[in-house]
Design an enzyme around this catalytic site. Structure first.
Site, PDB file in Angstrom:
ATOM      1  N   VAL A  56      17.652   4.318  13.802  1.00 25.83           N
ATOM      2  CA  VAL A  56      18.926   4.990  14.091  1.00 25.83           C
ATOM      3  C   VAL A  56      20.046   4.149  13.482  1.00 25.83           C
ATOM      4  O   VAL A  56      20.180   2.975  13.805  1.00 25.83           O
ATOM      5  CB  VAL A  56      19.183   5.135  15.605  1.00 25.83           C
ATOM      6  CG1 VAL A  56      20.404   6.011  15.865  1.00 25.83           C
ATOM      7  CG2 VAL A  56      17.966   5.680  16.329  1.00 25.83           C
TER       8      VAL A  56
ATOM      9  N   ALA B  79       0.833  -1.211   0.000  1.00 28.58           N
ATOM     10  CA  ALA B  79       0.000   0.000   0.000  1.00 28.58           C
ATOM     11  C   ALA B  79       0.862   1.253   0.000  1.00 28.58           C
ATOM     12  O   ALA B  79       1.968   1.269   0.529  1.00 28.58           O
ATOM     13  CB  ALA B  79      -0.909   0.005   1.236  1.00 28.58           C
TER      14      ALA B  79
ATOM     15  N   THR C 278       6.755   4.410   5.553  1.00 27.15           N
ATOM     16  CA  THR C 278       6.348   5.773   5.212  1.00 27.15           C
ATOM     17  C   THR C 278       7.148   6.753   6.075  1.00 27.15           C
ATOM     18  O   THR C 278       7.913   6.354   6.945  1.00 27.15           O
ATOM     19  CB  THR C 278       4.848   5.987   5.494  1.00 27.15           C
ATOM     20  OG1 THR C 278       4.644   6.114   6.911  1.00 27.15           O
ATOM     21  CG2 THR C 278       4.008   4.829   4.976  1.00 27.15           C
TER      22      THR C 278
ATOM     23  N   LYS D 282      16.700  10.836  16.316  1.00 24.68           N
ATOM     24  CA  LYS D 282      17.481   9.617  16.572  1.00 24.68           C
ATOM     25  C   LYS D 282      18.022   9.613  17.998  1.00 24.68           C
ATOM     26  O   LYS D 282      18.025   8.580  18.682  1.00 24.68           O
ATOM     27  CB  LYS D 282      18.620   9.509  15.562  1.00 24.68           C
ATOM     28  CG  LYS D 282      18.138   9.276  14.137  1.00 24.68           C
ATOM     29  CD  LYS D 282      19.287   9.325  13.144  1.00 24.68           C
ATOM     30  CE  LYS D 282      18.798   9.110  11.720  1.00 24.68           C
ATOM     31  NZ  LYS D 282      19.874   9.205  10.714  1.00 24.68           N
TER      32      LYS D 282
END
Length: 385
Positions: A171, A67, A117, A245
């Site tokens: 990270v 998707a 995403t 991070k």
């Protein structure tokens, strides 16, 4: 006498042959959300490796959903090599609920949702996915860096539903950093400091700029052309990515920090922060003089590095100091010897004293990140029933 009898019995009553093809392989069903640079590479990597994974690990790894923000391709038997072409032809509008419903209707087991995403809204579906039977793997940092309440509630839901959430690529791309810190922390090791070059993009920029005569805008253009930066390089230069991070690592140590707690040195002049991307590119040369001065003021044995630094009293929930800064470091130090677009992390602990655990390697690139996500999928698959 007994040995002869045993050999005779073995010959007379041989063990039945096992048909390896009849052994039931573990079935793992994956839904991939986001099929851009990283997500697309990941899908191709999985499909290319399916036969080998099946042979070596007795694992049937199937991508049943692909998707993006608009459409989804669903196939209970798994998407094939032509997944993108098929999705363009057959993709349908969807909701996260409809993907969950599809998995239920087809009795799909061992479900993993992959978030590739960069969508702040998609992470709000994590709890729904977990409640729908999915474990999570994510390269999206947002789920670990938005409000602490969301962070805690998600982990509570994961615990209640006995699901997992892996995000090693948040990270250090594919480096085994988060896993190492988790193991140290859970084993009772007192981590006293974590510092390093967290951004592969900024690593490349300052590794190159510090040791050359090129202007900063020339080096930045080179980094853009090589694909080391975001399409708008201000997303790298503002320092927010490094800060996220750093916050993720702080929360791994059970520290109660928010993004606003981090002191961030934004490398973009104020007058260039809100202009359009095209205007920024036209005015990028205005960065040359201030960065030339920074390089000129370096001592002979120093170079510039953009560093994330987590320190303070890390034994207290609110005792951490989090900084993101451009600083001079000795050339002969681990940070100073960094090359290319590598990232490097120094983990200081009570037991190791002044000698840190150093983790270094490729810190940027879609293929590296996709491979790291793939590694999380395989680790998670091992934990599933």
């Amino acid at each position: 006498m007994s040995t002869i009898t045993l050999e005779k019995n073995i010959q007379e009553q041989p063990f039945p042959l096992i048909d390896l093809d009849t052994i039931k392989k573990k079935k793992v069903n994956v839904a991939v959300f986001g099929h851009g640079t990283v997500g697309g590479r990941l899908i191709d990597q999985i499909i290319t490796s399916q036969k080998e994974i099946s042979r070596r690990r007795d694992l049937d790894l199937t991508i049943f959903a692909v998707a993006n923000s608009k459409t989804v391709l669903l196939d209970k038997k798994g998407v094939k090599e032509n997944w993108l072409e098929e999705k363009n032809e057959k993709g349908k509008a969807y909701t996260v609920e409809s993907v969950i419903k599809f998995s239920e209707e087809h009795n799909l087991e061992n479900l993993i949702a992959i978030d590739n995403t960069a969508d702040p809204d998609f992470v709000l579906h994590y709890k729904k996915l977990v409640e729908g039977g999915f474990s999570l793997v994510s390269s999206n940092k947002i789920g670990n860096t938005i409000g602490l309440d969301f962070y805690r509630n998600l982990r509570k839901t994961l615990s209640e539903k006995k699901k997992e959430y892996l995000y090693e690529t948040n990270v250090g791309a594919g480096l085994p950093l988060i896993d190492t810190i988790k193991l140290l922390h859970l084993s009772g090791e007192n981590i006293t400091r974590i510092k390093g070059v967290f951004s592969g993009s900024l690593s490349y920029i300052f590794n190159t700029f510090s040791e050359s005569e090129k202007t900063f805008s020339e080096v930045l253009n080179q980094a853009i052309e090589n694909g080391f930066t975001e399409p708008d390089p201000r997303e790298d230069l503002c320092g927010n990515d490094v800060a996220r991070k750093l916050l993720i690592l702080a929360r791994e140590l059970d520290l109660h920090n928010e993004l606003d707690d981090i002191s961030i040195q934004n490398l973009i002049p104020k007058h260039l922060r809100s202009v359009s991307k095209s205007a920024f590119f036209k005015q990028m040369h205005e960065l040359d003089v201030p960065f030339h001065i920074k390089r000129k003021n370096l001592a002979k044995d120093e170079v510039l590095r953009y560093i994330g630094d987590l320190h303070g009293d890390l034994s207290k929930e609110d005792g951490a100091v989090l900084n993101v800064n451009l600083v001079p470091v000795p050339k002969n130090s681990a940070l100073g010897q960094l090359k290319g677009s590598d990232s490097i992390f120094e983990i200081y602990t009570e037991s190791y004293g002044k000698n840190p655990i150093v983790i270094q390697g490729a810190g940027a690139g879609a293929a590296v990140t996709a491979r790291g996500v793939f590694g999380d999928i395989l680790r998670l698959s091992d934990k599933l029933d």
